[in-house]
Design a protein around this motif. Structure first.
Motif, PDB file in Angstrom:
ATOM      1  N   GLY A  41      31.214  48.594  54.862  1.00 32.06           N
ATOM      2  CA  GLY A  41      31.337  48.005  53.614  1.00 32.06           C
ATOM      3  C   GLY A  41      30.266  48.798  52.543  1.00 32.06           C
ATOM      4  O   GLY A  41      30.275  48.267  51.411  1.00 32.06           O
ATOM      5  N   LYS A  42      29.658  49.911  52.839  1.00 29.26           N
ATOM      6  CA  LYS A  42      28.659  50.572  51.936  1.00 29.26           C
ATOM      7  C   LYS A  42      29.595  50.890  50.787  1.00 29.26           C
ATOM      8  O   LYS A  42      29.026  50.735  49.529  1.00 29.26           O
ATOM      9  N   THR A  43      30.559  51.636  50.893  1.00 31.95           N
ATOM     10  CA  THR A  43      31.360  52.411  49.821  1.00 31.95           C
ATOM     11  C   THR A  43      31.807  50.905  48.866  1.00 31.95           C
ATOM     12  O   THR A  43      31.939  51.040  47.476  1.00 31.95           O
ATOM     13  N   THR A  44      32.449  50.185  49.493  1.00 29.37           N
ATOM     14  CA  THR A  44      32.861  48.963  48.795  1.00 29.37           C
ATOM     15  C   THR A  44      31.730  48.086  48.034  1.00 29.37           C
ATOM     16  O   THR A  44      32.248  47.884  46.812  1.00 29.37           O
ATOM     17  N   LEU A  45      30.614  48.191  48.446  1.00 32.24           N
ATOM     18  CA  LEU A  45      29.640  47.621  47.497  1.00 32.24           C
ATOM     19  C   LEU A  45      29.425  48.459  46.407  1.00 32.24           C
ATOM     20  O   LEU A  45      29.252  47.867  45.371  1.00 32.24           O
ATOM     21  N   LEU A  46      29.239  49.579  46.508  1.00 32.78           N
ATOM     22  CA  LEU A  46      29.309  50.586  45.225  1.00 32.78           C
ATOM     23  C   LEU A  46      30.350  50.366  44.483  1.00 32.78           C
ATOM     24  O   LEU A  46      30.233  50.167  43.133  1.00 32.78           O
ATOM     25  N   ARG A  47      31.527  50.347  44.793  1.00 40.50           N
ATOM     26  CA  ARG A  47      32.646  50.214  43.907  1.00 40.50           C
ATOM     27  C   ARG A  47      32.647  48.847  43.352  1.00 40.50           C
ATOM     28  O   ARG A  47      33.275  48.825  42.019  1.00 40.50           O
ATOM     29  N   CYS A  48      32.222  47.833  43.912  1.00 41.95           N
ATOM     30  CA  CYS A  48      31.949  46.683  43.118  1.00 41.95           C
ATOM     31  C   CYS A  48      31.313  46.739  42.185  1.00 41.95           C
ATOM     32  O   CYS A  48      31.165  45.815  41.294  1.00 41.95           O
ATOM     33  N   LEU A  49      29.921  47.198  42.362  1.00 34.93           N
ATOM     34  CA  LEU A  49      28.912  47.429  41.605  1.00 34.93           C
ATOM     35  C   LEU A  49      29.301  48.292  40.209  1.00 34.93           C
ATOM     36  O   LEU A  49      28.852  47.788  39.069  1.00 34.93           O
ATOM     37  N   ASN A  50      30.271  49.191  40.558  1.00 34.66           N
ATOM     38  CA  ASN A  50      30.781  49.768  39.355  1.00 34.66           C
ATOM     39  C   ASN A  50      32.085  49.390  38.806  1.00 34.66           C
ATOM     40  O   ASN A  50      32.682  50.124  37.873  1.00 34.66           O
ATOM     41  N   PHE A  51      32.471  48.226  39.312  1.00 29.86           N
ATOM     42  CA  PHE A  51      33.679  47.558  38.754  1.00 29.86           C
ATOM     43  C   PHE A  51      34.927  48.397  38.994  1.00 29.86           C
ATOM     44  O   PHE A  51      36.023  48.229  38.250  1.00 29.86           O
ATOM     45  N   LEU A  52      34.953  49.383  39.940  1.00 31.88           N
ATOM     46  CA  LEU A  52      36.272  49.645  40.543  1.00 31.88           C
ATOM     47  C   LEU A  52      36.984  48.941  41.275  1.00 31.88           C
ATOM     48  O   LEU A  52      38.047  49.284  41.738  1.00 31.88           O
ATOM     49  N   GLU A  53      36.319  48.091  42.028  1.00 37.13           N
ATOM     50  CA  GLU A  53      36.749  46.888  42.552  1.00 37.13           C
ATOM     51  C   GLU A  53      36.173  45.715  42.069  1.00 37.13           C
ATOM     52  O   GLU A  53      35.150  45.777  41.842  1.00 37.13           O
ATOM     53  N   ILE A  54      36.946  44.826  42.118  1.00 41.31           N
ATOM     54  CA  ILE A  54      36.395  43.275  41.391  1.00 41.31           C
ATOM     55  C   ILE A  54      36.060  42.457  42.884  1.00 41.31           C
ATOM     56  O   ILE A  54      37.149  41.981  43.541  1.00 41.31           O
ATOM     57  N   ALA A  55      34.962  41.926  42.750  1.00 42.47           N
ATOM     58  CA  ALA A  55      34.566  41.148  43.799  1.00 42.47           C
ATOM     59  C   ALA A  55      35.189  39.766  43.933  1.00 42.47           C
ATOM     60  O   ALA A  55      35.614  39.229  42.489  1.00 42.47           O
ATOM     61  N   ASN A  56      35.481  39.245  44.889  1.00 38.52           N
ATOM     62  CA  ASN A  56      35.952  37.777  44.841  1.00 38.52           C
ATOM     63  C   ASN A  56      34.933  36.751  44.453  1.00 38.52           C
ATOM     64  O   ASN A  56      35.467  35.716  43.792  1.00 38.52           O
ATOM     65  N   SER A  57      33.754  36.933  44.632  1.00 38.24           N
ATOM     66  CA  SER A  57      32.780  35.968  44.304  1.00 38.24           C
ATOM     67  C   SER A  57      31.393  36.613  43.987  1.00 38.24           C
ATOM     68  O   SER A  57      30.975  37.787  44.837  1.00 38.24           O
ATOM     69  N   GLY A  58      30.404  36.071  43.464  1.00 37.93           N
ATOM     70  CA  GLY A  58      29.053  36.381  43.578  1.00 37.93           C
ATOM     71  C   GLY A  58      28.599  36.508  41.983  1.00 37.93           C
ATOM     72  O   GLY A  58      29.220  36.347  41.153  1.00 37.93           O
ATOM     73  N   LEU A  59      27.367  37.090  41.936  1.00 38.67           N
ATOM     74  CA  LEU A  59      26.600  37.006  40.648  1.00 38.67           C
ATOM     75  C   LEU A  59      26.057  38.789  40.692  1.00 38.67           C
ATOM     76  O   LEU A  59      25.307  38.894  41.526  1.00 38.67           O
ATOM     77  N   ILE A  60      26.206  39.391  39.498  1.00 45.99           N
ATOM     78  CA  ILE A  60      25.376  40.666  39.266  1.00 45.99           C
ATOM     79  C   ILE A  60      24.603  40.398  38.040  1.00 45.99           C
ATOM     80  O   ILE A  60      25.203  40.091  36.855  1.00 45.99           O
ATOM     81  N   THR A  61      23.395  40.661  37.887  1.00 48.53           N
ATOM     82  CA  THR A  61      22.670  40.772  36.745  1.00 48.53           C
ATOM     83  C   THR A  61      21.885  42.110  36.529  1.00 48.53           C
ATOM     84  O   THR A  61      21.460  42.810  37.481  1.00 48.53           O
ATOM     85  N   VAL A  62      21.788  42.570  35.360  1.00 47.87           N
ATOM     86  CA  VAL A  62      20.940  43.863  34.900  1.00 47.87           C
ATOM     87  C   VAL A  62      20.119  43.697  33.920  1.00 47.87           C
ATOM     88  O   VAL A  62      20.451  43.199  32.872  1.00 47.87           O
ATOM     89  N   GLY A  63      18.803  43.788  34.181  1.00 50.26           N
ATOM     90  CA  GLY A  63      17.862  43.459  33.186  1.00 50.26           C
ATOM     91  C   GLY A  63      17.740  42.071  32.676  1.00 50.26           C
ATOM     92  O   GLY A  63      17.609  41.884  31.618  1.00 50.26           O
ATOM     93  N   GLY A  64      18.081  41.260  33.854  1.00 51.47           N
ATOM     94  CA  GLY A  64      17.940  39.826  33.385  1.00 51.47           C
ATOM     95  C   GLY A  64      19.277  39.392  32.731  1.00 51.47           C
ATOM     96  O   GLY A  64      19.535  38.250  32.466  1.00 51.47           O
ATOM     97  N   LYS A  65      20.336  40.072  32.417  1.00 51.27           N
ATOM     98  CA  LYS A  65      21.625  39.769  31.782  1.00 51.27           C
ATOM     99  C   LYS A  65      22.655  39.805  32.836  1.00 51.27           C
ATOM    100  O   LYS A  65      22.965  40.783  33.396  1.00 51.27           O
ATOM    101  N   THR A  66      23.283  38.687  32.751  1.00 52.59           N
ATOM    102  CA  THR A  66      24.527  38.438  33.757  1.00 52.59           C
ATOM    103  C   THR A  66      25.614  39.561  33.393  1.00 52.59           C
ATOM    104  O   THR A  66      26.148  39.248  32.057  1.00 52.59           O
TER     105      THR A  66
END
Length: 253
Positions: A41-66
């Protein structure tokens, strides 16, 4: 405050759940290495963080902003600037062969300036590109084409290109997997120099000694979950999980 917060990130491909609720955080200037067997799942995680894949559920915040929020079965909410928060260096370089080195670096910033009206002139973009080429030691290759570069040089160009949009977090997906041992060293030296400049980085790597020496924290992913997390001394020197122990032991044989 953490620059990155990932909470309960899940990703399925059909019936195959690859990420099974990943949660992690990262402080500004930290280097996080992700290790684990292929298919974990390592590469899939990176691709989800970079929005090359879209996660089915979860939350990502950067600098306090969703920047990403999704619940199972619902359309995700993605902030317009989400992709600009992350830069990704691929395994296979992914340089455009029809463009010179400096053109590869300038392409995305020029498109952004045109579409978003950032006010950056071509001269300013070119000056930044030349500065980053100097950072990775390739000033003299600015007008060469990728086919005339070694694999290590191409990967260094890819690193400079990823930095052109000044991402909050720079991600590497097995940055040395396509290189022979002689060329691996030059890429790892560039990444170490970026750590010295206090860049925030996430590195998926199979280079255990590199991860041990460059990372502030290490996570071991197995079967879509974080099996173990800690400092390099904790994960490599005194792993708690039997899966981590088996993985590290296999790598030393």
């Amino acid at each position: 405050m953490n620059i990155l917060e990932v909470k309960d990130l899940r990703k399925r491909f059909g019936d195959n759940e690859v990420l099974k609720g990943i949660s992690l955080s990262l402080k500004k200037g930290e280097v996080l290495s992700i290790i684990g067997s292929s298919g974990g799942g390592k590469t899939t995680l990176l691709r989800c963080l970079n929005f090359l894949e879209i996660a089915n559920s979860g939350l990502i915040t950067v600098g306090g902003k969703t920047v990403f929020a999704a619940q199972e079965g619902e359309k995700p909410t993605i902030a317009p600037e989400a992709q600009l928060s992350f830069g990704l260096v691929f395994q296979q370089f992914n340089l455009f062969p029809q463009y010179s080195v400096i053109e590869n670096l300038m392409l995305a910033p020029k498109l952004r300036a045109k579409r978003m009206g950032t006010g950056e002139s071509n001269e300013e973009i070119e000056a930044k590109a030349k500065s980053l080429l100097a950072t990775v030691g390739l000033t003299e290759k600015a007008h060469e084409y990728p086919c005339r570069l070694s694999g290590g040089q191409q990967q260094r160009v890819a690193i400079a290109r990823a930095l052109m949009l000044s991402p909050d977090i720079l991600c590497f997906d097995e940055p040395t997997s396509s290189l022979d041992p002689e060329l691996t060293g030059e890429v790892l030296r560039v990444i170490r120099s970026l750590k010295d400049s206090e860049r925030t980085m996430i590195i998926v790597t199979h280079e255990m000694e590199f991860a041990r020496h460059v990372s502030d924290r290490v996570i071991f992913i197995s079967d879509g979950v974080i099996e173990e997390e800690g400092t390099p001394e904790e994960v490599f020197g005194n792993p708690k999980s039997e899966k981590t122990k088996a993985f590290l032991s296999a790598g030393q044989k």
